[in-house]
Design a protein around this motif. Sequence first.
Motif, PDB file in Angstrom:
ATOM      1  N   THR A 164       0.831  -1.199   0.000  1.00 31.90           N
ATOM      2  CA  THR A 164       0.000   0.000   0.000  1.00 31.90           C
ATOM      3  C   THR A 164       0.867   1.251   0.000  1.00 31.90           C
ATOM      4  O   THR A 164       0.615   2.195  -0.769  1.00 31.90           O
ATOM      5  CB  THR A 164      -0.945  -0.001   1.210  1.00 31.90           C
ATOM      6  N   GLU A 165       1.898   1.263   0.837  1.00 33.25           N
ATOM      7  CA  GLU A 165       2.781   2.430   0.888  1.00 33.25           C
ATOM      8  C   GLU A 165       3.468   2.662  -0.455  1.00 33.25           C
ATOM      9  O   GLU A 165       3.576   3.792  -0.932  1.00 33.25           O
ATOM     10  CB  GLU A 165       3.821   2.254   1.989  1.00 33.25           C
ATOM     11  N   LEU A 189       0.991   4.111  -2.874  1.00 33.25           N
ATOM     12  CA  LEU A 189       0.701   5.495  -2.494  1.00 33.25           C
ATOM     13  C   LEU A 189       1.822   6.426  -2.941  1.00 33.25           C
ATOM     14  O   LEU A 189       1.571   7.503  -3.507  1.00 33.25           O
ATOM     15  CB  LEU A 189       0.512   5.603  -0.978  1.00 33.25           C
ATOM     16  N   GLY A 224       1.663   9.196  -5.856  1.00 35.07           N
ATOM     17  CA  GLY A 224       1.921  10.558  -5.434  1.00 35.07           C
ATOM     18  C   GLY A 224       2.926  11.299  -6.304  1.00 35.07           C
ATOM     19  O   GLY A 224       2.820  12.519  -6.492  1.00 35.07           O
ATOM     20  N   GLN A 252      -8.754   5.658  -6.124  1.00 33.40           N
ATOM     21  CA  GLN A 252      -8.807   6.459  -4.903  1.00 33.40           C
ATOM     22  C   GLN A 252      -9.149   5.603  -3.685  1.00 33.40           C
ATOM     23  O   GLN A 252      -9.077   6.080  -2.555  1.00 33.40           O
ATOM     24  CB  GLN A 252      -9.831   7.586  -5.061  1.00 33.40           C
ATOM     25  N   GLY A 298      -5.513   2.331   0.090  1.00 35.09           N
ATOM     26  CA  GLY A 298      -5.327   2.620   1.513  1.00 35.09           C
ATOM     27  C   GLY A 298      -6.534   2.303   2.365  1.00 35.09           C
ATOM     28  O   GLY A 298      -6.423   2.170   3.597  1.00 35.09           O
ATOM     29  N   GLU A 299      -7.715   2.136   1.736  1.00 40.21           N
ATOM     30  CA  GLU A 299      -8.941   1.893   2.493  1.00 40.21           C
ATOM     31  C   GLU A 299      -9.081   0.409   2.847  1.00 40.21           C
ATOM     32  O   GLU A 299      -8.442  -0.467   2.267  1.00 40.21           O
ATOM     33  CB  GLU A 299     -10.155   2.321   1.664  1.00 40.21           C
ATOM     34  N   ARG A 325      -7.632   2.982   7.585  1.00 44.36           N
ATOM     35  CA  ARG A 325      -7.248   3.718   6.377  1.00 44.36           C
ATOM     36  C   ARG A 325      -5.778   4.126   6.462  1.00 44.36           C
ATOM     37  O   ARG A 325      -5.346   4.741   7.439  1.00 44.36           O
ATOM     38  CB  ARG A 325      -8.111   4.971   6.200  1.00 44.36           C
ATOM     39  N   SER A 328      -2.535   6.189   4.702  1.00 43.92           N
ATOM     40  CA  SER A 328      -2.241   7.349   3.861  1.00 43.92           C
ATOM     41  C   SER A 328      -0.802   7.767   4.122  1.00 43.92           C
ATOM     42  O   SER A 328      -0.125   7.212   4.994  1.00 43.92           O
ATOM     43  CB  SER A 328      -3.201   8.504   4.178  1.00 43.92           C
ATOM     44  N   LYS A 373       1.464  10.789   5.456  1.00 46.39           N
ATOM     45  CA  LYS A 373       1.377  12.016   6.240  1.00 46.39           C
ATOM     46  C   LYS A 373       2.795  12.499   6.512  1.00 46.39           C
ATOM     47  O   LYS A 373       3.598  11.771   7.109  1.00 46.39           O
ATOM     48  CB  LYS A 373       0.618  11.770   7.546  1.00 46.39           C
TER      49      LYS A 373
END
Length: 519
Positions: free
Chosen positions: A275-276, A279, A283, A292, A295-296, A401, A403, A405
Amino acid sequence: MADADVIIIGSGFGGAVTACRLAQAGAKVLVLERGQEWGPHNFPRAPTDAWFFDVNDPVKRHGWFDLRQFPHMSVIAGAGVGGGSLVYANISVEAKPDTFAAGWPPEITYDTLAPHYVEVGRMMEVKRVPDGQWPERTKLLHEAAVNAGWQHRFRSLELAVRFDDQWNYATPNAHAHATSQPRTNIHGVAQGTCVHLGECDAGCPVRARNTLDLNYLAVAKQNGATILPLHIVRDIRAVAGGYDVRTDEIGHGAFNGRMFNAKRVIVAAGSLGSTELLLRSRGIGGLPNVSQRLGEGWSSNGDFLTPAIHPLREVQPTLGPTITAAIDLLDGEYMGKQIFVEDGGLPGFATNGLMQMAADPNKSELERNAAATLLPILTNISILTRVMPWFAQARDAADGRMSLKNGKLFLDWPIANSEETINAVAAVHRKLAMLTGGMALTPLTWTVSRDLITPHPLGGCNLGTSPATGVVDHEGQVFGHPGLYVADGAIVPEALGLNPSRTIAALAEHIAAKLVPKL
């Protein structure tokens, strides 16, 4: 020119299975693994050994466990050739058929996975603990099931462990390494037999565990696959004719940047890792079309541990395979919650080593924090022969979730939606402990601070029927990016409520079977 037909990122249950099957099909396969190769010669044991993999400083610390800490949830994973099989508890159990009734693409059913479940069992040579070798923990769990009226819900579990049917606890020098019997597995790899050392999660020194490096990955290599350890993948970029994969190789105390290219890429870095990576890649614009939904739908799989003191019996939690059996309450028998109770064991050296690590000012902040996280759970388990570690998984809400940050992976795990389930797990542990003369000590990490730790993270790149409902389709292919796949626990869209390794491997077998004709 492409470096391979298929690049596979990660060597756990998803990466190992797909590497094996694609190599057998004649594809040129390249496996990139962030961790090192492990074996009895370098398994960590002393507090000064390489215990932890630090994602913020992997050049200095690329050890056995990757422990990530988030608000109210810590996640532990393996780091090395073999991925999660290095650190899991050997359990190989199929998901219940009703697991797939909702939340999954219609093409993924129990019947779809059934032949793959069988093949995973064959490849990993799973076997139950022989009746004459039950540890005291197994006997206690069985007694608890009988006393609760759940005797028909008790079952011994299949383990990816090699046993000698002639061994038992009365064998002379029963737990000596020399008592382990040499065996060659069906893949031609030398192993030993289990002498119940209780060291499964930290590496078996007699090689009785059927970890992925000894089966699927061994077969992949026999068929020409290349496995590169200590290669950290930074991002993936869609290019004409395939994908570029940018990595940092760890070597000689520094990073060495390397770029690889292939027509197809399979991401198999685990729930957090895959997932990372997607992402980050989305990005920077490398994978602009990823859903979209990325991550969910993250799940802790309802993992929980409750130590209980059983003052009138010897439990010996440091002997035997880490988990051996279960009481199946997944039909909602207890408080309407779906729970899978198991016995638990831990290495005898765990608590003392963690205490030293937590107090050592020379250790990194990661190592000290990791030790402090684990100590409240482990305290009194490995030093008291009369303590039973009650384990369980459960079907939590699967609504976490992930994401990015401030450039780092962040996990938001809503406590409220899973709280009743976790409380039910703690309650059934107290009930079973009481019925066997024990006193459960529900960890203060849960009762006071609502903090949990899981070794079974699921979700983040969930299966779906479209980009509106998931990240990958029923064949594991990422929506919007042909030739890019995810094949690991990240694609599991719901909590399984029991040990997930066999389901992850079966899904990988399914994905590989769909991909091979396209090579």
